[in-house]
Design an enzyme around this catalytic site. Structure first.
Site, PDB file in Angstrom:
ATOM      1  CE  LYS A  18      -4.005  -1.934   2.438  1.00 42.72           C
ATOM      2  NZ  LYS A  18      -4.948  -1.727   3.539  1.00 42.72           N
ATOM      3  CE  LYS A  47     -14.716   2.870  -0.846  1.00 39.29           C
ATOM      4  NZ  LYS A  47     -13.376   2.843  -0.254  1.00 39.29           N
ATOM      5  CE  LYS A  76     -15.299  -4.389  -0.629  1.00 39.16           C
ATOM      6  NZ  LYS A  76     -16.414  -4.771   0.243  1.00 39.16           N
ATOM      7  CG  ASP A  77      -8.112   0.018   3.477  1.00 34.93           C
ATOM      8  OD1 ASP A  77      -8.108   1.139   3.998  1.00 34.93           O
ATOM      9  OD2 ASP A  77      -7.260  -0.849   3.706  1.00 34.93           O
ATOM     10  NE  ARG A  78      -8.822   8.899   3.334  1.00 36.53           N
ATOM     11  CZ  ARG A  78      -8.555   9.955   4.091  1.00 36.53           C
ATOM     12  NH1 ARG A  78      -8.651   9.867   5.410  1.00 36.53           N
ATOM     13  NH2 ARG A  78      -8.184  11.090   3.540  1.00 36.53           N
TER      14      ARG A  78
END
EC number: 5.4.99.27
Length: 350
Positions: A18, A47, A76-78
């Site tokens: 990430k 997104k 869901k992860d930012r």
């Protein structure tokens, strides 16, 4: 997470995950088709850099409804590139034009819309597909060797560190709450702490079975579960060929998601699980005081459609996981993730 053992031994490789949002791609699989009609306006969004609850609030404004009228199947992860469905309750109303919504939110794109006769609820999905870029790995060959092991034997089905908060703070708070040191009135915090408590106990039992070298082995009194089922079969005798069914992937050995009712295991398995979870009496008290119901979760997780490709010192890994399972549990078995500036902890990567 260093409290919990690795299935294939602690990795020797190190790398990053990430570094950029596009290094962590998640696509939701609902596993069902929409009716094509109904009160619920379904919106599939793409997104980047936004969390689900923020998108829910903004979509509600765009549709002229309150945030409570927008629901989802999974958070869901930012810090990722994600695709997921949201449902908006719009009885008797036409489909809204979302062009202005997209224009005002460059990190959000509307991919599809549809109509359905039911709203989405948390858990209304089969699973997620992931594509992860692991970057700047010091020994890529060692990671590939572990990927081959994971493909054959899977990984521990641990709850990821996101569930426990920065430095395990959610578990610390849960213990204090269980010790009656303070009360938690905020609903979201209550949910975080209770989830952390149950998840921590599950991880403890799983790690203990790895330590005892029986994570693959059926023991007397185990509860076995077929994929996609919530009910279990109790191993009342080792005379039946339960082990071959587990080896073939027809059944999975489970560990407890502890509740206020008795463990469904018996004999050796029950004694083993009680020994582990009784070491965390404040967490047990908290769970029982809040009347949570017992559930079971498979010990092991085998990523489906697992594939990888090396690009210099990076490895791109793709796989599918059932709902409720953590991609970080797979990465943890491959390499040690180096900390980077701005490290964050999301509530879920599911």
């Amino acid at each position: 997470m260093d409290n919990f053992l690795w299935l294939h031994g602690k990795p020797t490789s190190q790398g990053y995950i990430k570094v950029l949002p596009e290094h962590f791609v998640v696509k939701e699989n609902l596993g069902f088709s929409f009716a094509g009609h109904g009160e619920h306006f379904m919106v599939k969004i793409h997104k980047v850099g936004e969390n689900t609850k923020y998108v829910v609030n903004e979509l509600a404004k765009a549709c002229g409804v309150k945030s409570r009228d927008v629901s989802w199947a999974g958070l869901k992860d930012r810090h990722a590139v994600t695709e997921q469905w949201l449902s908006v309750h719009l009885p008797g109303k036409d489909d809204p034009d979302l062009a202005q919504f997209e224009a005002e939110h460059p990190g959000i794109k509307v991919l599809e819309t549809a109509r359905h006769d039911k709203k989405l609820r948390p858990g209304d999905l089969v699973g997620n597909w992931f594509e992860l870029r692991l970057t700047d790995i010091d020994t890529p060959a060692a990671v590939i060797e572990r990927l081959e092991k994971v493909q054959q034997q899977g990984v521990p089905n641990y709850f990821g560190e996101q569930r426990f908060g920065r430095g395990g703070n959610n578990v610390v708070k849960a213990r204090a709450w269980g010790n009656d040191e303070f009360r938690v009135r905020d609903k979201s915090k209550r949910s975080f702490y209770l989830s952390a408590a149950r998840s921590w106990l599950f991880n403890m039992v799983l790690s203990a079975r790895i330590e005892q070298q029986n994570v693959h082995t059926v023991i007397l009194g185990d509860c076995l579960q077929a994929q996609g089922r919530h009910d279990c079969t109790l191993v009342e005798s080792l005379d039946c060929d339960w082990q071959s069914k587990v080896d073939a992937g027809e059944l999975a050995i489970t560990a407890p998601m502890v509740g206020d009712n008795a463990l469904p295991t018996s004999a050796d398995a029950e004694a083993f699980e009680l020994t582990v979870i009784d070491a965390e009496l404040p967490l047990l008290k908290l769970i029982r005081d809040n009347r949570m119901r017992h559930e079971r979760r498979p010990l092991l997780l085998k990523p489906e459609q697992l594939a990888w490709q090396q690009e210099d010192n990076d490895i791109v890994v793709s796989f599918a996981l059932p709902a409720g399972c953590f991609a970080t549990a797979v990465v943890r078995e491959l390499m040690t993730v180096r900390e980077q500036e701005g490290e964050y902890y999301a509530n879920s990567d599911q």
